[in-house]
Design an enzyme around this catalytic site. Sequence first.
Site, PDB file in Angstrom:
ATOM      1  N   HIS A   1      31.535 -57.446 -70.473  1.00 46.30           N
ATOM      2  CA  HIS A   1      31.957 -58.134 -69.255  1.00 46.30           C
ATOM      3  C   HIS A   1      32.413 -57.091 -68.229  1.00 46.30           C
ATOM      4  O   HIS A   1      32.874 -56.010 -68.605  1.00 46.30           O
ATOM      5  CB  HIS A   1      33.095 -59.100 -69.600  1.00 46.30           C
ATOM      6  CG  HIS A   1      33.558 -59.936 -68.464  1.00 46.30           C
ATOM      7  ND1 HIS A   1      34.498 -59.501 -67.544  1.00 46.30           N
ATOM      8  CD2 HIS A   1      33.226 -61.209 -68.090  1.00 46.30           C
ATOM      9  CE1 HIS A   1      34.721 -60.450 -66.662  1.00 46.30           C
ATOM     10  NE2 HIS A   1      33.965 -61.493 -66.953  1.00 46.30           N
ATOM     11  N   PRO A   2      32.335 -57.372 -66.938  1.00 43.74           N
ATOM     12  CA  PRO A   2      32.676 -56.357 -65.927  1.00 43.74           C
ATOM     13  C   PRO A   2      34.077 -55.760 -66.031  1.00 43.74           C
ATOM     14  O   PRO A   2      34.287 -54.616 -65.613  1.00 43.74           O
ATOM     15  CB  PRO A   2      32.498 -57.113 -64.607  1.00 43.74           C
ATOM     16  CG  PRO A   2      31.434 -58.103 -64.901  1.00 43.74           C
ATOM     17  CD  PRO A   2      31.687 -58.552 -66.310  1.00 43.74           C
ATOM     18  N   VAL A   3      35.060 -56.490 -66.579  1.00 42.22           N
ATOM     19  CA  VAL A   3      36.399 -55.905 -66.678  1.00 42.22           C
ATOM     20  C   VAL A   3      36.575 -55.055 -67.934  1.00 42.22           C
ATOM     21  O   VAL A   3      37.625 -54.430 -68.120  1.00 42.22           O
ATOM     22  CB  VAL A   3      37.502 -56.993 -66.652  1.00 42.22           C
ATOM     23  CG1 VAL A   3      37.482 -57.748 -65.351  1.00 42.22           C
ATOM     24  CG2 VAL A   3      37.396 -57.933 -67.853  1.00 42.22           C
ATOM     25  N   LYS A   4      35.559 -55.010 -68.796  1.00 39.68           N
ATOM     26  CA  LYS A   4      35.666 -54.254 -70.038  1.00 39.68           C
ATOM     27  C   LYS A   4      35.337 -52.777 -69.799  1.00 39.68           C
ATOM     28  O   LYS A   4      35.135 -52.324 -68.679  1.00 39.68           O
ATOM     29  CB  LYS A   4      34.751 -54.863 -71.105  1.00 39.68           C
ATOM     30  CG  LYS A   4      35.094 -56.304 -71.472  1.00 39.68           C
ATOM     31  CD  LYS A   4      36.512 -56.476 -71.915  1.00 39.68           C
ATOM     32  CE  LYS A   4      36.809 -57.783 -72.637  1.00 39.68           C
ATOM     33  NZ  LYS A   4      36.276 -59.004 -72.082  1.00 39.68           N
ATOM     34  N   ILE A   5      35.253 -51.995 -70.882  1.00 34.34           N
ATOM     35  CA  ILE A   5      35.133 -50.540 -70.767  1.00 34.34           C
ATOM     36  C   ILE A   5      33.795 -50.148 -70.132  1.00 34.34           C
ATOM     37  O   ILE A   5      33.741 -49.315 -69.227  1.00 34.34           O
ATOM     38  CB  ILE A   5      35.278 -49.865 -72.147  1.00 34.34           C
ATOM     39  CG1 ILE A   5      36.495 -50.412 -72.897  1.00 34.34           C
ATOM     40  CG2 ILE A   5      35.376 -48.344 -71.982  1.00 34.34           C
ATOM     41  CD1 ILE A   5      37.817 -50.248 -72.173  1.00 34.34           C
TER      42      ILE A   5
END
Length: 384
Positions: A185-189
């Site tokens: 997901h975009p907020v992940k690493i």
Amino acid sequence: MHSYSRQSINQADIESVIAALQSEFVTQGPRVLEFENAVKVMVGAEFAIAANSATSSLHLACLALGLRKGLRLWTSPNTFVASANCGLYCGAEVDFVDIDPVSYNLCPEKLAEKLALAAQENTLPHILVAVHMCGQSCDMEAIHRLSKQYGFKVIEDASHAIGGRYQGDYIGSCRYSDITVFSFHPVKIITTAEGGMAITNDPALAKALESLRSHGVTRDPAELVDAGQGAWYYEQQGLGYNYRMTDLQAALGVSQLTRLDAFVKRRNALARRYNRLLENLPLATPTLLESCESAWHLYVIQLAEPDCRRHVFDTLRAKGIGVHVHYIPVHTQPYYRELGFDWGQFPIAENYYHAALSLPLFFDMTEDEQDQVVAALAEALNAN
């Protein structure tokens, strides 16, 4: 800083997606296989199966491990709802194990106590989903020992944790688990916009994951019930889903993976700097266990005075600082309360939640931005 985290997209990422758009394949194609191979080689595992989200990967993992009605899945209450919902998708019963107040992860001691009682009552779990909260691994060696003693399967929900390490090994090696799941997901690493991946060392599980990802359909002549029908022929041999990743997503993932070490290194540096800058404020900073190297998806503080959180949260949000709260305990959600859960059942997770505040942390964050967060936080705490 309007979000607690954000993706970092460079020109190479953009060009990789453009190249995929200009190729013959835009859906499940060669770049998906390339991404799967790159991840499994990096973490030191045998098989990797990409999907369109980590939630899909969790569902596939449960199905591949035989979860069904009449069986049970246990997980941490301190997680996003997907870690528990994957059990409900399979018709199974879901229950929770309270957390360790130091790591915020599922507590092996609480797990041992609950397993001993469940063994007496014949209510042992079929699957335990161990969530690596904030990017730090659970005590997987202890969980593995209990899985062998009580006969349950282990899924590592490493949605926060790609690039992190446990006992020196990359999270995802599956040394102490049956399947590990990553999120992109975009907020992940790293990101593929949306996407997930299931990692395993078991060839039978890998085969099941791959089949279930794509409708339960096979074209492999060696697997067909009615072979010799012609090159067009395929068979549905199970009830699967359309959980496939596109080549566009995978192309972005391959490009992002080349910067994973840099992403994790920067997040670690920012986390250490937060630790220094916050040491004189009325709060507790996160604890990193000796056996772990965190991927630092989240930087969660515990406020000394939980009653001030709403004031602090609203004050920082009004200044454009994207603080957040991770997580509302799953068992307190209205849907789960209808299933019989309620406040008071997992007090450590609940106490953690009431004091928790996630501060912005992302690769492109500057030290000036971090200083702004700390100054605004100090001002809000002093004004309360």
